[in-house]
Write an enzyme that holds these catalytic residues in place. Structure first.
Site, PDB file in Angstrom:
ATOM      1  N   HIS A 187     -15.952  16.945  38.544  1.00 12.99           N
ATOM      2  CA  HIS A 187     -15.280  18.235  38.308  1.00 12.99           C
ATOM      3  C   HIS A 187     -15.721  18.676  37.022  1.00 12.99           C
ATOM      4  O   HIS A 187     -16.001  19.828  36.610  1.00 12.99           O
ATOM      5  CB  HIS A 187     -13.948  18.108  38.560  1.00 12.99           C
ATOM      6  CG  HIS A 187     -13.248  17.866  40.033  1.00 12.99           C
ATOM      7  ND1 HIS A 187     -12.632  18.960  40.645  1.00 12.99           N
ATOM      8  CD2 HIS A 187     -13.517  16.643  40.689  1.00 12.99           C
ATOM      9  CE1 HIS A 187     -12.531  18.459  41.985  1.00 12.99           C
ATOM     10  NE2 HIS A 187     -12.875  16.923  41.922  1.00 12.99           N
TER      11      HIS A 187
ATOM     12  N   ASP B  20      -9.959  24.454  37.257  1.00 15.25           N
ATOM     13  CA  ASP B  20     -10.664  23.642  38.404  1.00 15.25           C
ATOM     14  C   ASP B  20      -9.771  23.837  39.405  1.00 15.25           C
ATOM     15  O   ASP B  20      -8.299  24.165  39.533  1.00 15.25           O
ATOM     16  CB  ASP B  20     -10.628  22.262  37.722  1.00 15.25           C
ATOM     17  CG  ASP B  20     -10.979  21.076  38.827  1.00 15.25           C
ATOM     18  OD1 ASP B  20     -12.203  21.172  39.112  1.00 15.25           O
ATOM     19  OD2 ASP B  20     -10.270  20.806  39.599  1.00 15.25           O
TER      20      ASP B  20
ATOM     21  N   HIS C 182     -24.030   9.919  48.844  1.00 19.20           N
ATOM     22  CA  HIS C 182     -22.675  10.010  49.368  1.00 19.20           C
ATOM     23  C   HIS C 182     -22.197  11.547  50.023  1.00 19.20           C
ATOM     24  O   HIS C 182     -21.220  11.557  50.386  1.00 19.20           O
ATOM     25  CB  HIS C 182     -21.774   9.555  48.359  1.00 19.20           C
ATOM     26  CG  HIS C 182     -21.664  10.407  47.111  1.00 19.20           C
ATOM     27  ND1 HIS C 182     -22.771  10.653  46.489  1.00 19.20           N
ATOM     28  CD2 HIS C 182     -20.672  10.932  46.582  1.00 19.20           C
ATOM     29  CE1 HIS C 182     -22.335  11.431  45.303  1.00 19.20           C
ATOM     30  NE2 HIS C 182     -21.205  11.636  45.360  1.00 19.20           N
TER      31      HIS C 182
ATOM     32  N   TRP D  14     -20.421  17.065  46.516  1.00 16.40           N
ATOM     33  CA  TRP D  14     -21.151  18.658  46.564  1.00 16.40           C
ATOM     34  C   TRP D  14     -21.881  18.667  45.357  1.00 16.40           C
ATOM     35  O   TRP D  14     -22.900  19.451  45.748  1.00 16.40           O
ATOM     36  CB  TRP D  14     -20.202  19.458  46.579  1.00 16.40           C
ATOM     37  CG  TRP D  14     -20.606  20.805  46.937  1.00 16.40           C
ATOM     38  CD1 TRP D  14     -20.599  21.928  45.945  1.00 16.40           C
ATOM     39  CD2 TRP D  14     -21.318  21.348  47.786  1.00 16.40           C
ATOM     40  NE1 TRP D  14     -21.099  23.050  46.450  1.00 16.40           N
ATOM     41  CE2 TRP D  14     -21.572  22.659  47.610  1.00 16.40           C
ATOM     42  CE3 TRP D  14     -21.493  20.507  49.212  1.00 16.40           C
ATOM     43  CZ2 TRP D  14     -22.530  23.425  48.758  1.00 16.40           C
ATOM     44  CZ3 TRP D  14     -22.540  21.367  50.002  1.00 16.40           C
ATOM     45  CH2 TRP D  14     -22.739  22.799  49.751  1.00 16.40           C
ATOM     46  N   ASN D  15     -21.606  18.014  44.220  1.00 12.18           N
ATOM     47  CA  ASN D  15     -22.525  18.181  43.218  1.00 12.18           C
ATOM     48  C   ASN D  15     -24.000  17.323  43.568  1.00 12.18           C
ATOM     49  O   ASN D  15     -24.973  18.036  43.197  1.00 12.18           O
ATOM     50  CB  ASN D  15     -22.012  17.354  42.001  1.00 12.18           C
ATOM     51  CG  ASN D  15     -20.782  18.013  41.268  1.00 12.18           C
ATOM     52  OD1 ASN D  15     -20.838  19.343  41.334  1.00 12.18           O
ATOM     53  ND2 ASN D  15     -19.972  17.454  40.397  1.00 12.18           N
TER      54      ASN D  15
ATOM     55  N   GLU E 233     -27.594  19.131  44.028  1.00 17.05           N
ATOM     56  CA  GLU E 233     -28.711  18.693  43.030  1.00 17.05           C
ATOM     57  C   GLU E 233     -29.931  18.457  43.897  1.00 17.05           C
ATOM     58  O   GLU E 233     -31.063  18.945  43.392  1.00 17.05           O
ATOM     59  CB  GLU E 233     -28.132  17.350  42.093  1.00 17.05           C
ATOM     60  CG  GLU E 233     -27.145  17.627  40.938  1.00 17.05           C
ATOM     61  CD  GLU E 233     -26.663  16.582  40.374  1.00 17.05           C
ATOM     62  OE1 GLU E 233     -25.509  16.510  39.564  1.00 17.05           O
ATOM     63  OE2 GLU E 233     -26.761  15.518  41.009  1.00 17.05           O
TER      64      GLU E 233
ATOM     65  N   ALA F  52     -12.958  11.611  50.129  1.00 14.21           N
ATOM     66  CA  ALA F  52     -12.628  12.909  50.129  1.00 14.21           C
ATOM     67  C   ALA F  52     -13.400  13.965  50.995  1.00 14.21           C
ATOM     68  O   ALA F  52     -13.193  13.783  52.245  1.00 14.21           O
ATOM     69  CB  ALA F  52     -13.343  13.394  48.377  1.00 14.21           C
TER      70      ALA F  52
ATOM     71  N   GLN G 247     -16.405  14.322  51.643  1.00 13.03           N
ATOM     72  CA  GLN G 247     -17.992  13.861  51.946  1.00 13.03           C
ATOM     73  C   GLN G 247     -18.485  14.041  53.206  1.00 13.03           C
ATOM     74  O   GLN G 247     -19.621  14.264  53.715  1.00 13.03           O
ATOM     75  CB  GLN G 247     -18.275  12.705  51.309  1.00 13.03           C
ATOM     76  CG  GLN G 247     -18.155  12.813  49.848  1.00 13.03           C
ATOM     77  CD  GLN G 247     -17.981  11.577  49.180  1.00 13.03           C
ATOM     78  OE1 GLN G 247     -18.321  10.399  49.638  1.00 13.03           O
ATOM     79  NE2 GLN G 247     -17.743  11.458  47.775  1.00 13.03           N
TER      80      GLN G 247
END
Length: 488
Positions: free
Chosen positions: A27, A124, A379, A382-383, A387, A402, A404
């Protein structure tokens, strides 16, 4: 922990915005990149409010104290929280995050006054407790939603789902029909929604129910990546009736790892090793800042990579049978640990010529940007997904916790840039033969070629979205112009 900065009186002519992230590394990263863009691209001063604990992770410390942060980006550490006194030992991730934020923002009102009432506060998605504080001070508050637009649609639908469904959502006989979006299979629901009796679910519902209170919602995505979900959020009658605040797709926001001088020695070794490999020949295996495998699954992963006969760069950490997110709150703390002692006997010898192992974590974006990388076993956080797509790299989807699994389904079925391995009936882990199959399919097969073409198309669209006048550039510019015209 970052030092507490002054309110930034050195250049008070520049409009001032405050940004609040929670303590999770996944985050902090996009919110920090967002802050940099406000400073460098739009002429703002930004105070980055840091939620910390008395034992921050080495990775977070390195990120927030990195060299080369813009001059007008000020770090302001909120009082560190002693988690042992407020967080029960058996608390899950979101409960822990929320309790830490709750304790941290007791000082938020005084901090925002000390900062002379910023033009806006961006928080956030799991810091919605701040809405009330900012409202009391008359400061407009925006949510930064750190997941996909598809997940935002589900999140805004969850309060309705909670009212209409009895029993566990994961036990529903049919997929969840999110308005205007592809149905979500119960097994692909985000973990926090799978156990309504747990405190974590109540926190999830609390934060998602408060999203409509925001003046706007920022997303780390772009129009060409999720056109359907973004259109739904803006036009579907359900979301218009919520009502959903203005949604601003401003991605990709990708953390750049810096120049060679700023990289750790292990990162430099990774890049030097990649320099010696053929183009698009290496699979990066990395399960994010918090992901871990069980001992059995780690062994199968090792032998599957060996059987595939493909080059690989594997970010290895200590296996954990109890939790797939065991490293979430101690990222980087075990990087001195020897990863080889957790791997099957004989694996190192058999893969010495084709594989490289790195303990704990690495400069992921720098590695994904290297021309030798041909696929990313991820995994699907989202980051990491953003990327990978921003670099045009197809994926092997390996979701752990989460949201994923929701991301993995979207990337494989809707975006067509990922392949998902299957678990053989009667087993709890993905077997080595299946790992061999998916690695070969992405690296050598026709399916991999198709996904690579699609990933490159998305990469090109991400570049266009950030160019002058592109969709993401324009979306952020509109909000910034609004902030600049407000009285200070």
């Amino acid at each position: 922990m970052p030092e507490t900065a002054s309110s930034g009186t050195d250049r008070d002519d520049r409009p001032h915005v405050a940004v609040l992230a929670n303590s999770g590394l996944g985050h902090v990263i996009p919110l920090l990149e967002f802050s940099k863009r406000l400073v460098v691209g739009h002429g703002f001063r930004v105070t980055f409010l840091v939620v910390t604990t008395v034992d921050p992770t080495p990775a977070q410390d390195q990120l927030l104290n990195a060299r080369g942060l813009p001059h007008d980006l000020h770090m302001h550490g909120l009082p560190a929280v002693d988690t042992s006194s407020i967080v029960p030992e058996d608390s899950r991730i979101l409960t822990r995050i929320s309790l830490v934020v709750e304790a941290s923002i007791k000082s938020l009102k005084a901090t925002l006054i000390e900062l002379n009432y910023p033009r806006a506060l961006v928080v956030d998605v799991f810091c919605t407790q701040a809405f009330g504080v900012a409202s009391e001070l008359g400061i407009p508050t925006y949510s930064f939603f750190t997941m996909s637009a598809t997940m935002l649609a589900f999140s805004l639908y969850l309060p309705t789902l909670d009212r209409e469904v009895t029993g566990e959502l994961v036990d529903l006989p049919e997929p969840v029909r999110v308005p205007g979006c592809p149905p979500v299979r119960p097994e692909d629901l985000l973990d926090q929604a799978k156990d309504r009796k747990n405190e974590e679910y109540r926190w999830l519902l609390y934060h998602f129910s408060r999203l409509p209170m925001a003046a706007g919602i920022f997303l780390n995505t772009w129009e060409a990546l999720e056109p359907g979900s973004l259109r739904t959020l803006r036009e579907d009658s359900f979301y218009r009736n919520v009502p959903v605040p203005p949604v601003h797709a401003i991605g990709p926001l990708v953390h750049e790892d810096g120049d060679a001088e700023g990289l750790r020695s292990t990162d430099a070794e990774c890049l030097a090793w990649l320099d010696r490999q053929p183009g698009e020949s290496v699979v990066l295996v990395s399960l994010g800042s918090g992901g871990t495998l069980t001992r059995e699954q780690q062994a199968e992963m090792a032998w599957g990579l060996e059987l595939s006969q493909q080059r690989f760069l594997w970010i290895v950490r200590k296996p954990a049978d109890a939790s797939a997110s065991a490293a979430f709150f101690n990222v980087g703390s075990d990087e001195e640990d020897d990863p080889t002692k957790y791997l099957p006997q004989g694996f190192l010898e058999k893969t010495r010529e084709v594989g490289m192992l790195v303990p704990s974590w690495a400069a992921q974006v720098a590695i994904l940007s290297h021309p030798s990388i041909g696929a990313f076993l991820s995994h699907c956080g989202w980051n990491s997904s953003v990327e990978s797509l921003a670099r045009g790299v197809p994926m092997i989807a390996w979701p752990l916790y989460a949201e994923q699994r929701t991301n993995a389904a979207m990337l494989a079925e809707d975006v067509d840039v990922a392949i998902r391995p299957s678990v053989e009936e009667g087993r709890k882990v993905v077997g080595r033969k299946e790992i061999e199959r998916v690695v070969r399919a992405v690296m050598r097969g026709e399916e991999g070629k198709r996904m690579r073409r699609r990933a490159r198309e998305i990469r090109d669209s991400s570049v266009e979205s950030l160019s002058h006048g592109g969709s993401s550039d324009a979306s952020l510019a509109v909000v910034c112009e609004d902030w600049k015209t407000k009285s200070s």
